[in-house]
Design a protein around this motif. Structure first.
Motif, PDB file in Angstrom:
ATOM      1  N   ASN A  49       0.874  -1.092  -0.031  1.00 21.45           N
ATOM      2  CA  ASN A  49       0.044   0.008  -0.123  1.00 21.45           C
ATOM      3  C   ASN A  49       0.660   1.388  -0.050  1.00 21.45           C
ATOM      4  O   ASN A  49       0.309   2.353  -0.171  1.00 21.45           O
ATOM      5  N   VAL A  50       2.245   1.155   0.155  1.00 23.49           N
ATOM      6  CA  VAL A  50       3.054   2.159   0.244  1.00 23.49           C
ATOM      7  C   VAL A  50       3.940   2.478  -0.794  1.00 23.49           C
ATOM      8  O   VAL A  50       3.978   3.471  -1.432  1.00 23.49           O
ATOM      9  N   LEU A  51       4.647   1.426  -1.073  1.00 19.43           N
ATOM     10  CA  LEU A  51       5.684   1.432  -2.328  1.00 19.43           C
ATOM     11  C   LEU A  51       5.213   2.053  -3.459  1.00 19.43           C
ATOM     12  O   LEU A  51       5.854   2.721  -4.056  1.00 19.43           O
ATOM     13  N   PRO A  52       3.910   1.444  -4.126  1.00 14.96           N
ATOM     14  CA  PRO A  52       3.531   2.254  -5.317  1.00 14.96           C
ATOM     15  C   PRO A  52       3.259   3.654  -5.138  1.00 14.96           C
ATOM     16  O   PRO A  52       3.368   4.328  -6.288  1.00 14.96           O
ATOM     17  N   ALA A  55       6.573   4.940  -6.444  1.00 16.13           N
ATOM     18  CA  ALA A  55       6.591   5.132  -7.878  1.00 16.13           C
ATOM     19  C   ALA A  55       5.846   6.071  -8.535  1.00 16.13           C
ATOM     20  O   ALA A  55       6.091   6.728  -9.421  1.00 16.13           O
ATOM     21  N   GLN A  56       4.483   6.177  -8.067  1.00 15.97           N
ATOM     22  CA  GLN A  56       3.594   7.058  -8.693  1.00 15.97           C
ATOM     23  C   GLN A  56       3.952   8.453  -8.484  1.00 15.97           C
ATOM     24  O   GLN A  56       3.977   9.152  -9.309  1.00 15.97           O
ATOM     25  N   GLY A  57       4.561   8.679  -7.308  1.00 12.50           N
ATOM     26  CA  GLY A  57       5.061  10.451  -7.105  1.00 12.50           C
ATOM     27  C   GLY A  57       6.357  10.542  -8.053  1.00 12.50           C
ATOM     28  O   GLY A  57       5.966  11.902  -8.770  1.00 12.50           O
ATOM     29  N   GLU A  58       7.068   9.511  -8.382  1.00 13.93           N
ATOM     30  CA  GLU A  58       8.146   9.974  -9.187  1.00 13.93           C
ATOM     31  C   GLU A  58       7.891   9.988 -10.621  1.00 13.93           C
ATOM     32  O   GLU A  58       8.294  10.799 -11.494  1.00 13.93           O
ATOM     33  N   ALA A  59       6.689   9.098 -11.001  1.00 13.22           N
ATOM     34  CA  ALA A  59       6.190   8.893 -12.282  1.00 13.22           C
ATOM     35  C   ALA A  59       5.531  10.534 -12.607  1.00 13.22           C
ATOM     36  O   ALA A  59       5.655  10.741 -13.855  1.00 13.22           O
ATOM     37  N   LEU A  60       4.956  10.892 -11.615  1.00 14.71           N
ATOM     38  CA  LEU A  60       4.263  12.259 -11.891  1.00 14.71           C
ATOM     39  C   LEU A  60       5.333  13.328 -11.937  1.00 14.71           C
ATOM     40  O   LEU A  60       5.122  14.666 -12.352  1.00 14.71           O
ATOM     41  N   GLY A  61       6.652  13.289 -11.611  1.00 17.28           N
ATOM     42  CA  GLY A  61       7.547  14.419 -11.654  1.00 17.28           C
ATOM     43  C   GLY A  61       8.194  14.843 -10.435  1.00 17.28           C
ATOM     44  O   GLY A  61       8.724  15.794 -10.442  1.00 17.28           O
ATOM     45  N   PHE A  62       7.608  14.323  -9.345  1.00 19.74           N
ATOM     46  CA  PHE A  62       8.293  14.755  -8.118  1.00 19.74           C
ATOM     47  C   PHE A  62       9.731  14.327  -8.158  1.00 19.74           C
ATOM     48  O   PHE A  62      10.147  13.057  -8.411  1.00 19.74           O
ATOM     49  N   THR A  63      10.745  15.125  -7.847  1.00 23.81           N
ATOM     50  CA  THR A  63      12.090  14.868  -7.854  1.00 23.81           C
ATOM     51  C   THR A  63      12.576  14.344  -6.506  1.00 23.81           C
ATOM     52  O   THR A  63      13.555  13.687  -6.317  1.00 23.81           O
ATOM     53  N   ASP A  64      11.935  14.856  -5.282  1.00 23.63           N
ATOM     54  CA  ASP A  64      12.276  14.471  -4.034  1.00 23.63           C
ATOM     55  C   ASP A  64      10.906  13.708  -3.463  1.00 23.63           C
ATOM     56  O   ASP A  64       9.800  14.321  -3.368  1.00 23.63           O
ATOM     57  N   VAL A  65      11.157  12.269  -3.031  1.00 24.81           N
ATOM     58  CA  VAL A  65      10.071  11.529  -2.447  1.00 24.81           C
ATOM     59  C   VAL A  65      10.749  11.104  -1.274  1.00 24.81           C
ATOM     60  O   VAL A  65      11.580  10.357  -1.254  1.00 24.81           O
TER      61      VAL A  65
END
Length: 75
Positions: A49-52, A55-65
């Motif tokens: 429930n957490v790790l995806p 990946a979703q944040g990175e795919a949207l363009g967040f450079t820092d997660v």
């Protein structure tokens, strides 16, 4: 972004459905391209429930997660 023990999500303190998350995060990122995505996960939240969300944040363009896990309280 908060993830409860049961996997429910809240964005800025308000419950949000998983299918509404990408548009909401995209809107926030459009307002502030340097925005950092912070994911606060309950310590018993399942990784599935957490790790995806990372990946979703990175795919949207967040450079820092940033992933923060609620620690177990001492007793």
């Amino acid at each position: 972004l908060a993830v409860s023990a049961s996997g429910d999500l809240a964005l800025d303190g308000k419950a949000i459905a998983r299918d509404a998350l990408s548009p909401a995060l995209s809107a926030l990122l459009a307002d502030d391209p340097a925005l950092r995505l912070r994911i606060n996960a309950h310590r018993t939240a399942e990784l599935r429930n957490v790790l995806p969300l990372v990946a979703q944040g990175e795919a949207l363009g967040f450079t820092d997660v940033v992933l923060v896990v609620t620690p177990e309280t001492g007793g």
